[in-house]
Scaffold this active site. Structure first.
Site, PDB file in Angstrom:
ATOM      1  CB  SER A 101      -3.325  -3.965  -4.185  1.00 10.51           C
ATOM      2  OG  SER A 101      -3.145  -3.916  -2.787  1.00 10.51           O
ATOM      3  CG  ASP A 160     -11.151  -4.585   0.018  1.00 12.34           C
ATOM      4  OD1 ASP A 160     -11.185  -3.494   0.637  1.00 12.34           O
ATOM      5  OD2 ASP A 160     -10.179  -4.940  -0.666  1.00 12.34           O
ATOM      6  CG  HIS A 163      -7.182  -2.919  -1.051  1.00 14.97           C
ATOM      7  ND1 HIS A 163      -7.724  -4.186  -1.027  1.00 14.97           N
ATOM      8  CD2 HIS A 163      -5.881  -3.060  -1.373  1.00 14.97           C
ATOM      9  CE1 HIS A 163      -6.779  -5.069  -1.325  1.00 14.97           C
ATOM     10  NE2 HIS A 163      -5.654  -4.413  -1.535  1.00 14.97           N
TER      11      HIS A 163
END
Length: 344
Positions: free
Chosen positions: A74, A238, A241
């Site tokens: 990611s 979140d 990240h």
């Protein structure tokens, strides 16, 4: 066993097969994974399962575009960034174009949630779909730790992909596993375990990558102290990240090595390590451990007295690359988020 010894043992197991993480290691992986799952459940996944995009052509310059491909998890697709131009690939491309005085076309083939075993397929796509890359940037490792992937298995997959790319004539820069000890939602006793496991993997990744002919840039410490001290600015909502500012910091660390492996600026690639800047030459295992402890340290293979290997294995140089200067004007390149937008 020393940290260099543990990293070397993992890399050796990756090369020859066999070897486990041990009972304590397995238990630690299980606890970290459980806590990450709990934290994930509480926070949710506000960004879904896809990055914000950002593929395209960067830099208004003449000539054939430099082909840059991002592989990995990611972080390689910039999950958590608000816009595609804020992803690490976009920021690297926007910074590389004025250095090379050429446009840069950036493609993303990483996947949210990706693990090292998926690099085989991503590498095949990079070589088979579209123009052959000039340089590939790989960012991977965190999901290997949280999903209990044996470190030697993860390193073996990464090394195989780097070797395949290098055999095809593609330059490779790997951003090693970030420091998972920065995740505050993991309880403090396990945060140290997460840090130890992720840094151990980062050191082993460096050994495998250098043996395969690539270069690494340490992100472990980078995503440690700085991200701890500036959590609001560096992390996305979140809390897992990086934010656009965090990704800009990551790209700032990787860009000098990307420019260097491509031959920009001239002479920098083979620069002798400067002891005054905390650089040097050592066997790759000890160089890898040094890199894990110092943010933005590049490790790459080097010859000593005409030999690639010494008594303790492959020789490696660890360097602190300076931000490259653009060809026009001689000013250092700034890689702030949102600075450039891709064109079609």
């Amino acid at each position: 066993m020393s940290r260099a010894g543990r990293a070397r043992k993992i890399a050796a197991a990756a090369a020859f097969g066999g070897g486990g993480i041990g009972a304590l290691g397995a238990a630690a992986y299980g606890l970290v994974l459980a806590e990450v799952k709990i934290a994930r459940k509480v926070i949710g996944q506000p960004f879904g399962n896809a990055g914000p995009g950002g593929e395209g052509l960067y830099g208004d310059f003449p000539g054939e575009p430099i082909q840059l491909v991002m592989l990995g998890d990611s972080t390689s697709v910039g999950l958590g960034a608000d816009h595609g131009r804020q992803t690490p690939g976009a920021v690297i491309a926007a910074g590389l174009a004025p250095i090379a005085r050429r446009p840069v076309r950036m493609r993303m083939l990483g996947r949210v949630g990706g693990q090292s075993w998926e690099l085989e397929g991503q590498t095949a796509r990079a070589l088979d779909e579209g123009p052959k890359p000039d340089v590939v940037v790989i960012m991977v490792g965190a999901n290997d730790v949280t999903h209990r992937v044996k470190p030697q298995v993860a390193v073996r997959a990464l090394e195989a992909s780097v070797r395949k790319l290098r055999e095809a004539g593609v330059e490779v820069v790997v951003g090693t596993c970030p420091d998972l000890g920065t995740i505050q939602e993991i309880p403090r006793p396990l945060r140290y375990v997460a840090q130890r496991l992720s840094r151990q993997l980062a050191a082993a990744q460096t050994i495998g990558v250098v043996e395969a002919g690539g270069a690494t840039v340490s992100l472990a410490d980078l995503l440690g102290d700085e991200f701890r001290q500036h959590r609001v600015e560096m992390f996305a909502s979140d809390r897992f990240h990086p934010s656009p500012t965090g990704y800009a910091r990551v790209a700032e660390a990787i860009l000098p090595s990307v420019a260097t492996v491509l031959g920009y600026p001239a002479g920098e690639r083979d620069r002798v390590p400067d002891l005054g800047r905390g650089e040097g030459i050592d066997d790759v295992a000890h160089a890898a451990v040094r890199a894990v402890d110092t943010a933005g340290t590049e490790v790459s293979g080097i010859e000593v007295s005409g030999a690639e290997r010494g008594p303790r294995g492959r020789w490696a140089a660890f360097r602190r690359r300076r931000a490259p200067q653009a060809a026009a004007g001689g000013h250092e390149v700034s890689v702030t988020p949102g600075e450039s937008s891709p064109s079609a």
